[in-house]
Design a protein around this motif. Sequence first.
Motif, PDB file in Angstrom:
ATOM      1  N   TYR A  68       0.878  -1.178   0.000  1.00  0.00           N
ATOM      2  CA  TYR A  68       0.000   0.000   0.000  1.00  0.00           C
ATOM      3  C   TYR A  68       0.910   1.220   0.000  1.00  0.00           C
ATOM      4  CZ  TYR A  68      -3.693   3.286   1.327  1.00  0.00           C
ATOM      5  OH  TYR A  68      -4.590   4.328   1.349  1.00  0.00           O
ATOM      6  N   TRP A  69       0.885   1.989  -1.102  1.00  0.00           N
ATOM      7  CA  TRP A  69       1.746   3.156  -1.224  1.00  0.00           C
ATOM      8  C   TRP A  69       1.261   4.280  -0.315  1.00  0.00           C
ATOM      9  CZ3 TRP A  69       6.286   3.447  -3.829  1.00  0.00           C
ATOM     10  CH2 TRP A  69       6.583   2.385  -4.677  1.00  0.00           C
ATOM     11  N   PHE A  70       2.208   4.944   0.326  1.00  0.00           N
ATOM     12  CA  PHE A  70       1.857   6.076   1.192  1.00  0.00           C
ATOM     13  C   PHE A  70       1.086   7.114   0.382  1.00  0.00           C
ATOM     14  CE2 PHE A  70       4.573   6.320   5.254  1.00  0.00           C
ATOM     15  CZ  PHE A  70       4.471   4.949   5.448  1.00  0.00           C
ATOM     16  N   GLY A  79       4.333  11.501   9.790  1.00  0.00           N
ATOM     17  CA  GLY A  79       5.414  11.481  10.769  1.00  0.00           C
ATOM     18  C   GLY A  79       6.611  10.696  10.279  1.00  0.00           C
ATOM     19  N   TYR A  80       6.360   9.556   9.629  1.00  0.00           N
ATOM     20  CA  TYR A  80       7.465   8.757   9.106  1.00  0.00           C
ATOM     21  C   TYR A  80       8.175   9.482   7.971  1.00  0.00           C
ATOM     22  CZ  TYR A  80      10.119   4.873   7.186  1.00  0.00           C
ATOM     23  OH  TYR A  80      11.139   4.071   6.739  1.00  0.00           O
ATOM     24  N   GLN A  81       7.418  10.139   7.123  1.00  0.00           N
ATOM     25  CA  GLN A  81       8.028  10.887   6.025  1.00  0.00           C
ATOM     26  C   GLN A  81       8.908  12.027   6.541  1.00  0.00           C
ATOM     27  OE1 GLN A  81       4.288  11.511   3.906  1.00  0.00           O
ATOM     28  NE2 GLN A  81       5.018  10.256   2.212  1.00  0.00           N
ATOM     29  N   GLN A  82       8.533  12.621   7.671  1.00  0.00           N
ATOM     30  CA  GLN A  82       9.373  13.654   8.271  1.00  0.00           C
ATOM     31  C   GLN A  82      10.695  13.063   8.743  1.00  0.00           C
ATOM     32  OE1 GLN A  82       7.042  15.466  11.378  1.00  0.00           O
ATOM     33  NE2 GLN A  82       5.880  16.749   9.964  1.00  0.00           N
ATOM     34  N   VAL A  83      10.642  11.872   9.340  1.00  0.00           N
ATOM     35  CA  VAL A  83      11.865  11.206   9.774  1.00  0.00           C
ATOM     36  C   VAL A  83      12.771  10.926   8.575  1.00  0.00           C
ATOM     37  CG1 VAL A  83      12.816   9.111  10.825  1.00  0.00           C
ATOM     38  CG2 VAL A  83      10.798  10.187  11.830  1.00  0.00           C
ATOM     39  N   HIS A 105       6.192   2.516   0.535  1.00  0.00           N
ATOM     40  CA  HIS A 105       4.922   1.818   0.710  1.00  0.00           C
ATOM     41  C   HIS A 105       5.008   0.866   1.895  1.00  0.00           C
ATOM     42  CE1 HIS A 105       6.558  -1.969  -0.837  1.00  0.00           C
ATOM     43  NE2 HIS A 105       6.878  -1.397  -1.992  1.00  0.00           N
ATOM     44  N   TYR A 106       3.856   0.576   2.472  1.00  0.00           N
ATOM     45  CA  TYR A 106       3.760  -0.522   3.427  1.00  0.00           C
ATOM     46  C   TYR A 106       3.906  -1.835   2.661  1.00  0.00           C
ATOM     47  CZ  TYR A 106       1.707   2.641   6.952  1.00  0.00           C
ATOM     48  OH  TYR A 106       1.470   3.650   7.850  1.00  0.00           O
ATOM     49  N   ALA A 107       4.509  -2.819   3.302  1.00  0.00           N
ATOM     50  CA  ALA A 107       4.608  -4.159   2.719  1.00  0.00           C
ATOM     51  C   ALA A 107       4.113  -5.170   3.750  1.00  0.00           C
ATOM     52  CB  ALA A 107       6.041  -4.474   2.319  1.00  0.00           C
ATOM     53  N   LYS A 108       3.238  -6.051   3.296  1.00  0.00           N
ATOM     54  CA  LYS A 108       2.698  -7.091   4.179  1.00  0.00           C
ATOM     55  C   LYS A 108       3.009  -8.460   3.588  1.00  0.00           C
ATOM     56  CE  LYS A 108      -1.770  -7.896   4.182  1.00  0.00           C
ATOM     57  NZ  LYS A 108      -3.231  -7.799   4.449  1.00  0.00           N
ATOM     58  N   TYR A 109       3.689  -9.276   4.382  1.00  0.00           N
ATOM     59  CA  TYR A 109       3.970 -10.654   4.006  1.00  0.00           C
ATOM     60  C   TYR A 109       3.177 -11.565   4.938  1.00  0.00           C
ATOM     61  CZ  TYR A 109       8.047  -9.160   1.236  1.00  0.00           C
ATOM     62  OH  TYR A 109       8.871  -8.584   0.313  1.00  0.00           O
ATOM     63  N   THR A 110       2.329 -12.412   4.368  1.00  0.00           N
ATOM     64  CA  THR A 110       1.625 -13.423   5.149  1.00  0.00           C
ATOM     65  C   THR A 110       2.300 -14.772   4.913  1.00  0.00           C
ATOM     66  OG1 THR A 110       0.018 -13.703   3.354  1.00  0.00           O
ATOM     67  CG2 THR A 110      -0.548 -12.146   5.094  1.00  0.00           C
TER      68      THR A 110
END
Length: 206
Positions: A68-70, A79-83, A105-110
């Motif tokens: 899921y792209w920011f 907040g993460y983008q500021q870091v 992006h967020y990455a999810k591995y199941t």
Amino acid sequence: MNNFTAAEIYLEHIETHGYAVIENAIDSDLISELMADCYRINPHFSLAGIGRLNNLQIDDSVRKDKTYWFDGSSNAQLGYQQVMEAVRTTLNRNFFMGLFDYECHYAKYTQGDFYKKHVDAFKGRSNRVFTTILYLNSPKKGGELVIYKPKSKDIEVVIKPTAGTLVLFESERFVHEVLPAFDNRYSIAGWFRKNASISGIIDPPR
């Protein structure tokens, strides 16, 4: 990062090795907010693709994670983008790299998800310069990141996903892969980029 000492450490490791692994790199409250944001958008994760823009394709023989792209839809993302903006400024100041922006992006591995050996940028064909991976949770088993030595099949380092750990490495230089996940694994994959614009048109992300 937490403090100047942490910055000194990752800058030294990048200069010496081309990569750095920083434990407890991100404030734990922000990690919790980012993890909650993942739960919020869970229904909207999509199968990850290979390539960019018109060349994007889905190939689950190569990778099976979901992304899921920011989009700036939460305070956690901002907040993460500021870091990461602070990290970009530090890298530019110390290495004169001309890093222009940051995409992630967020990455999810199941269970059973993986990403086979690949590089994030091909020499002369991409504007991605530095790859970043931030782990949001600590799976008990699986999902390790394997980074290979440049121009070699030998392993440089194997990194177990641990919440708060940030990995940075040169995008063109290191082949890497994600081993099959056993427990759910959440992370943020991102790239510091140079501007590959033509005639003043800013090169698009992804």
